[in-house]
Design an enzyme around this catalytic site. Structure first.
Site, PDB file in Angstrom:
ATOM      1  N   LYS A 141       0.821  -1.219   0.000  1.00 52.20           N
ATOM      2  CA  LYS A 141       0.000   0.000   0.000  1.00 52.20           C
ATOM      3  C   LYS A 141       0.862   1.279   0.000  1.00 52.20           C
ATOM      4  O   LYS A 141       2.072   1.222   0.269  1.00 52.20           O
ATOM      5  CB  LYS A 141      -0.922  -0.023   1.224  1.00 52.20           C
ATOM      6  CG  LYS A 141      -1.948  -1.169   1.192  1.00 52.20           C
ATOM      7  CD  LYS A 141      -2.940  -1.027   2.341  1.00 52.20           C
ATOM      8  CE  LYS A 141      -3.932  -2.153   2.370  1.00 52.20           C
ATOM      9  NZ  LYS A 141      -4.959  -1.972   3.421  1.00 52.20           N
TER      10      LYS A 141
ATOM     11  N   TYR B  50     -12.467  -2.654  -3.880  1.00 51.99           N
ATOM     12  CA  TYR B  50     -12.880  -2.874  -2.487  1.00 51.99           C
ATOM     13  C   TYR B  50     -14.409  -2.915  -2.347  1.00 51.99           C
ATOM     14  O   TYR B  50     -14.925  -2.676  -1.249  1.00 51.99           O
ATOM     15  CB  TYR B  50     -12.329  -1.764  -1.602  1.00 51.99           C
ATOM     16  CG  TYR B  50     -10.931  -1.996  -1.029  1.00 51.99           C
ATOM     17  CD1 TYR B  50     -10.577  -3.193  -0.408  1.00 51.99           C
ATOM     18  CD2 TYR B  50      -9.978  -0.978  -1.057  1.00 51.99           C
ATOM     19  CE1 TYR B  50      -9.313  -3.376   0.150  1.00 51.99           C
ATOM     20  CE2 TYR B  50      -8.714  -1.152  -0.497  1.00 51.99           C
ATOM     21  CZ  TYR B  50      -8.395  -2.356   0.101  1.00 51.99           C
ATOM     22  OH  TYR B  50      -7.159  -2.537   0.664  1.00 51.99           O
TER      23      TYR B  50
ATOM     24  N   PHE C  50     -15.893   2.892   6.775  1.00 56.11           N
ATOM     25  CA  PHE C  50     -14.546   3.327   6.377  1.00 56.11           C
ATOM     26  C   PHE C  50     -14.312   3.234   4.862  1.00 56.11           C
ATOM     27  O   PHE C  50     -13.210   3.489   4.379  1.00 56.11           O
ATOM     28  CB  PHE C  50     -13.476   2.515   7.130  1.00 56.11           C
ATOM     29  CG  PHE C  50     -13.597   1.006   6.988  1.00 56.11           C
ATOM     30  CD1 PHE C  50     -13.058   0.333   5.903  1.00 56.11           C
ATOM     31  CD2 PHE C  50     -14.234   0.263   7.975  1.00 56.11           C
ATOM     32  CE1 PHE C  50     -13.163  -1.044   5.779  1.00 56.11           C
ATOM     33  CE2 PHE C  50     -14.344  -1.122   7.862  1.00 56.11           C
ATOM     34  CZ  PHE C  50     -13.809  -1.777   6.755  1.00 56.11           C
TER      35      PHE C  50
ATOM     36  N   ARG D  32      -1.607 -14.460   4.501  1.00 53.06           N
ATOM     37  CA  ARG D  32      -2.354 -13.810   5.583  1.00 53.06           C
ATOM     38  C   ARG D  32      -1.617 -13.935   6.910  1.00 53.06           C
ATOM     39  O   ARG D  32      -1.613 -13.020   7.735  1.00 53.06           O
ATOM     40  CB  ARG D  32      -3.769 -14.380   5.670  1.00 53.06           C
ATOM     41  CG  ARG D  32      -4.583 -13.966   4.453  1.00 53.06           C
ATOM     42  CD  ARG D  32      -5.999 -14.407   4.516  1.00 53.06           C
ATOM     43  NE  ARG D  32      -6.749 -13.715   5.537  1.00 53.06           N
ATOM     44  CZ  ARG D  32      -7.187 -12.463   5.457  1.00 53.06           C
ATOM     45  NH1 ARG D  32      -6.898 -11.730   4.387  1.00 53.06           N
ATOM     46  NH2 ARG D  32      -7.895 -11.925   6.417  1.00 53.06           N
TER      47      ARG D  32
ATOM     48  N   THR E 291      -5.281  -7.299  10.733  1.00 51.63           N
ATOM     49  CA  THR E 291      -5.571  -6.062   9.983  1.00 51.63           C
ATOM     50  C   THR E 291      -5.057  -4.825  10.712  1.00 51.63           C
ATOM     51  O   THR E 291      -4.458  -3.935  10.109  1.00 51.63           O
ATOM     52  CB  THR E 291      -7.104  -5.923   9.778  1.00 51.63           C
ATOM     53  OG1 THR E 291      -7.581  -7.124   9.175  1.00 51.63           O
ATOM     54  CG2 THR E 291      -7.444  -4.745   8.901  1.00 51.63           C
TER      55      THR E 291
ATOM     56  N   ARG F   8       2.618  -6.443   9.116  1.00 50.20           N
ATOM     57  CA  ARG F   8       1.885  -5.295   9.671  1.00 50.20           C
ATOM     58  C   ARG F   8       2.425  -4.885  11.032  1.00 50.20           C
ATOM     59  O   ARG F   8       2.400  -3.695  11.380  1.00 50.20           O
ATOM     60  CB  ARG F   8       0.392  -5.620   9.731  1.00 50.20           C
ATOM     61  CG  ARG F   8      -0.245  -5.561   8.335  1.00 50.20           C
ATOM     62  CD  ARG F   8      -1.586  -6.188   8.325  1.00 50.20           C
ATOM     63  NE  ARG F   8      -2.336  -5.939   7.102  1.00 50.20           N
ATOM     64  CZ  ARG F   8      -3.411  -6.639   6.738  1.00 50.20           C
ATOM     65  NH1 ARG F   8      -3.844  -7.629   7.504  1.00 50.20           N
ATOM     66  NH2 ARG F   8      -4.047  -6.357   5.626  1.00 50.20           N
TER      67      ARG F   8
ATOM     68  N   ASN G  91      -1.915   0.103   6.874  1.00 54.28           N
ATOM     69  CA  ASN G  91      -1.403  -1.177   7.398  1.00 54.28           C
ATOM     70  C   ASN G  91      -0.503  -1.898   6.404  1.00 54.28           C
ATOM     71  O   ASN G  91      -0.332  -3.112   6.452  1.00 54.28           O
ATOM     72  CB  ASN G  91      -2.560  -2.059   7.891  1.00 54.28           C
ATOM     73  CG  ASN G  91      -3.535  -2.427   6.790  1.00 54.28           C
ATOM     74  OD1 ASN G  91      -3.407  -1.951   5.666  1.00 54.28           O
ATOM     75  ND2 ASN G  91      -4.490  -3.281   7.099  1.00 54.28           N
TER      76      ASN G  91
ATOM     77  N   HIS H 258      -2.110  -5.497   1.640  1.00 56.24           N
ATOM     78  CA  HIS H 258      -3.411  -6.169   1.503  1.00 56.24           C
ATOM     79  C   HIS H 258      -3.127  -7.564   0.969  1.00 56.24           C
ATOM     80  O   HIS H 258      -2.208  -7.754   0.170  1.00 56.24           O
ATOM     81  CB  HIS H 258      -4.302  -5.421   0.499  1.00 56.24           C
ATOM     82  CG  HIS H 258      -5.493  -6.229   0.074  1.00 56.24           C
ATOM     83  ND1 HIS H 258      -6.650  -6.287   0.814  1.00 56.24           N
ATOM     84  CD2 HIS H 258      -5.687  -7.062  -0.992  1.00 56.24           C
ATOM     85  CE1 HIS H 258      -7.505  -7.113   0.217  1.00 56.24           C
ATOM     86  NE2 HIS H 258      -6.940  -7.593  -0.879  1.00 56.24           N
TER      87      HIS H 258
ATOM     88  N   GLU I 110      -9.349 -11.040  -7.482  1.00 50.27           N
ATOM     89  CA  GLU I 110      -8.438  -9.907  -7.276  1.00 50.27           C
ATOM     90  C   GLU I 110      -7.257  -9.964  -8.252  1.00 50.27           C
ATOM     91  O   GLU I 110      -6.794  -8.933  -8.733  1.00 50.27           O
ATOM     92  CB  GLU I 110      -7.958  -9.888  -5.818  1.00 50.27           C
ATOM     93  CG  GLU I 110      -9.099  -9.566  -4.851  1.00 50.27           C
ATOM     94  CD  GLU I 110      -8.644  -9.429  -3.404  1.00 50.27           C
ATOM     95  OE1 GLU I 110      -7.461  -9.665  -3.105  1.00 50.27           O
ATOM     96  OE2 GLU I 110      -9.495  -9.061  -2.574  1.00 50.27           O
TER      97      GLU I 110
HETATM   98  P1  CMP Z   1      -7.275  -4.695   3.836  1.00 48.07           P
HETATM   99  O1  CMP Z   1      -6.806  -6.056   4.167  1.00 48.07           O
HETATM  100  O2  CMP Z   1      -6.659  -4.013   2.660  1.00 48.07           O
HETATM  101  O3  CMP Z   1      -8.861  -4.751   3.594  1.00 48.07           O
HETATM  102  C1  CMP Z   1      -9.697  -3.638   3.811  1.00 48.07           C
HETATM  103  C2  CMP Z   1      -9.016  -2.531   4.542  1.00 48.07           C
HETATM  104  O4  CMP Z   1      -9.862  -1.612   5.186  1.00 48.07           O
HETATM  105  C3  CMP Z   1      -8.164  -3.093   5.647  1.00 48.07           C
HETATM  106  O5  CMP Z   1      -7.059  -3.771   5.115  1.00 48.07           O
HETATM  107  C4  CMP Z   1      -7.852  -1.832   6.454  1.00 48.07           C
HETATM  108  O6  CMP Z   1      -6.695  -1.169   6.002  1.00 48.07           O
HETATM  109  C5  CMP Z   1      -9.062  -0.929   6.168  1.00 48.07           C
HETATM  110  N1  CMP Z   1      -9.845  -0.646   7.345  1.00 48.07           N
HETATM  111  C6  CMP Z   1     -10.063   0.578   7.863  1.00 48.07           C
HETATM  112  N2  CMP Z   1     -10.839   0.508   8.945  1.00 48.07           N
HETATM  113  C7  CMP Z   1     -11.138  -0.792   9.149  1.00 48.07           C
HETATM  114  C8  CMP Z   1     -11.902  -1.497  10.135  1.00 48.07           C
HETATM  115  N3  CMP Z   1     -12.522  -0.870  11.134  1.00 48.07           N
HETATM  116  N4  CMP Z   1     -11.971  -2.842  10.010  1.00 48.07           N
HETATM  117  C9  CMP Z   1     -11.357  -3.495   8.994  1.00 48.07           C
HETATM  118  N5  CMP Z   1     -10.609  -2.862   8.038  1.00 48.07           N
HETATM  119  C10 CMP Z   1     -10.501  -1.533   8.122  1.00 48.07           C
END
Ligand code: CMP
Length: 136
Positions: free
Chosen positions: A12, A52, A60, A88, A94, A105, A115, A118, A129
């Site tokens: 990212k 997304y 969010f 993962r 996350t 992360r 973070n 992805h 994806e």
């Molecule tokens: P990612 O794995 O890219 O998938 C969705 C993204 O939403 C996640 O990582 C986070 O960076 C972002 N995000 C922001 N707020 C939240 C939240 N409350 N819960 C989960 N993902 C979040």
């Protein structure tokens, strides 16, 4: 049971900006994931919204789409045994605050939004994806 799979990984904007591309790639390589495809791109907010869309009902969502389109990203196809779950595990939770020691992360993430990486969460989503970024 182990089997060879492919998964999508994104480095990212926060990690690209901090020159962490090679560090993150080396974690995948050291853990027997091959980088089959690899490109540095910048996407539009509309493309991020499409990518997304599974999160479109979340509070969010708008910030997430703005963020992913805010700067260059690196998209990669990782391949190896149990690639989806292995990636993962290597990424960690996350929210970097909750991620295990030595996960990407935990090492590099700044916040739940920034973070650093992805990764696809299932084999089915990985196919979608990968196709999103690397249409054959
Ligand atoms: P990612 O794995 O890219 O998938 C969705 C993204 O939403 C996640 O990582 C986070 O960076 C972002 N995000 C922001 N707020 C939240 C939240 N409350 N819960 C989960 N993902 C979040």
């Amino acid at each position: 049971m182990s089997k060879v799979e492919q998964t999508l990984s994104i480095i990212k904007p926060d990690a690209v900006e901090r020159n962490l591309i090679e560090e993150i790639k080396s974690i995948f390589l050291k853990n027997n994931l091959i980088i089959k495809e690899d490109k540095k791109i910048q996407i539009t907010k509309e493309e991020a919204a499409e990518f997304y869309k599974i999160h479109q009902s979340k509070p969010f969502y708008d910030a997430l789409c703005s963020y992913l389109s805010s700067g260059p990203i690196v998209v990669m196809v990782l391949e190896g045994e149990n690639a989806v779950s292995k990636n993962r595990k290597l990424m960690g939770a996350t929210d970097p605050k909750n991620a295990d020691e030595n996960t990407i992360r935990k090492l590099y993430g700044i916040s739940i939004d920034k973070n650093s990486v992805h990764g696809s969460d299932s084999i089915e989503n990985a196919k979608q994806e990968i196709n999103f970024f690397f249409k054959s």
